[in-house]
Design a protein around this motif. Structure first.
Motif, PDB file in Angstrom:
ATOM      1  N   ASN A   4     -17.496  25.732 -26.745  1.00 18.61           N
ATOM      2  CA  ASN A   4     -18.000  24.683 -27.639  1.00 18.61           C
ATOM      3  C   ASN A   4     -19.509  24.779 -27.822  1.00 18.61           C
TER       4      ASN A   4
ATOM      5  N   ASN B 263      -8.548  20.973 -35.148  1.00 21.99           N
ATOM      6  CA  ASN B 263      -7.865  21.313 -33.902  1.00 21.99           C
ATOM      7  C   ASN B 263      -6.395  21.645 -34.147  1.00 21.99           C
TER       8      ASN B 263
ATOM      9  N   ILE C 250     -11.854  16.436 -37.564  1.00 23.29           N
ATOM     10  CA  ILE C 250     -11.835  17.209 -36.319  1.00 23.29           C
ATOM     11  C   ILE C 250     -10.401  17.378 -35.824  1.00 23.29           C
ATOM     12  N   GLY C 251      -9.585  16.330 -35.953  1.00 25.52           N
ATOM     13  CA  GLY C 251      -8.182  16.456 -35.588  1.00 25.52           C
ATOM     14  C   GLY C 251      -7.469  17.500 -36.434  1.00 25.52           C
TER      15      GLY C 251
ATOM     16  N   ARG D  19     -12.267  17.200 -23.146  1.00 24.51           N
ATOM     17  CA  ARG D  19     -11.933  17.642 -24.496  1.00 24.51           C
ATOM     18  C   ARG D  19     -12.270  16.572 -25.525  1.00 24.51           C
TER      19      ARG D  19
ATOM     20  N   ARG E 110     -14.991  16.519 -28.592  1.00 25.02           N
ATOM     21  CA  ARG E 110     -14.578  16.159 -29.947  1.00 25.02           C
ATOM     22  C   ARG E 110     -15.500  15.068 -30.490  1.00 25.02           C
ATOM     23  N   SER E 111     -15.822  14.078 -29.663  1.00 30.80           N
ATOM     24  CA  SER E 111     -16.714  13.008 -30.084  1.00 30.80           C
ATOM     25  C   SER E 111     -18.081  13.556 -30.476  1.00 30.80           C
TER      26      SER E 111
ATOM     27  N   TRP F  55     -18.679  16.465 -31.851  1.00 34.58           N
ATOM     28  CA  TRP F  55     -18.553  17.028 -33.196  1.00 34.58           C
ATOM     29  C   TRP F  55     -18.501  15.921 -34.241  1.00 34.58           C
TER      30      TRP F  55
END
Length: 218
Positions: A80, A180, A176-177, A139, A143-144, A146
């Motif tokens: 990341n 992924n 983002i979801g 994880r 994500r937060s 991003w």
């Protein structure tokens, strides 16, 4: 294992203990990237196999890590970090450009970085899933991060009059979801498309979030 073993001190072969420790850690992480991101995968890897691949002993492994989960956690953060550095560098190169050019440059740089090595895709979107509550928390935290980057770009676009003033957090989280999920499915062979097609579709989604709404033509 209750805790890590005592770290070495002093100099050996012209290198300090800290330098030797950093070298060992790098070798373990390189072996982890190969085995977790390739074959046999995280869940089928043992400490002894990883240590052998790194050319080190299991004793040295436990001087650096508590277990294989620590290696996977470190690799997830590293992948990341690499991708974030690539995205930020791309944004710096298009400083002052409109939001469309900035969003496109940033995401393509991110995608090129994370997909340029198939092992990174597997670490980020496959192996990290469902390992433990600790790694799930990590994880989601990344994500937060991003999401916050996308929201910062949206806020800057709003100030330039290029985007609608609203809360972008839900839309950014949805994007983002999508990243992924789509990259996971593509890596698993469930999406019949080239990587370029996948990236193009994700860029369209991102631009759909950041572009100002089109007024209906009368």
């Amino acid at each position: 294992m209750a805790g890590r073993l005592r770290q070495p001190t002093g100099r050996y072969a012209g290198r300090s203990a800290q330098e030797r420790q950093a070298e060992r850690r790098r070798r373990f992480l390189d072996a982890g990237l190969q085995m977790f991101g390739g074959s046999p995968g995280y869940r089928a890897t043992t400490v002894s196999a990883l240590s052998e691949a790194a050319g080190l002993s299991t004793r040295q492994f436990y001087e650096e890590f508590r277990g294989l989960e620590d290696v996977l956690a470190a690799l997830h953060l590293q992948v990341n970090d690499w991708a974030e550095e690539a995205a930020l560098a791309a944004l710096a190169e298009v400083e002052g450009q409109p939001v469309v050019e900035r969003a496109t440059a940033a995401f393509r740089a991110y995608a090129a970085n994370v997909t340029g090595d198939p092992r990174r895709i597997r670490i980020t979107f496959v192996e990290i899933i469902g390992v433990s509550p600790r790694l799930e928390e990590q994880r989601l935290a990344r994500r937060s991060r991003w999401v916050e980057l996308i929201c910062a770009e949206a806020a800057a676009a709003v100030e330039r009059g290029e985007a609608e003033r609203r809360d972008y957090r839900v839309a950014a989280a949805a994007f983002i979801g999508s990243v992924n999920g789509l990259l996971h499915d593509w890596r698993a062979g469930w999406v019949d498309a080239t990587l370029d097609q996948v990236v193009d579709e994700l860029v369209r989604l991102l631009l759909g979030i950041l572009r100002p709404p089109q007024r209906p033509v009368r």
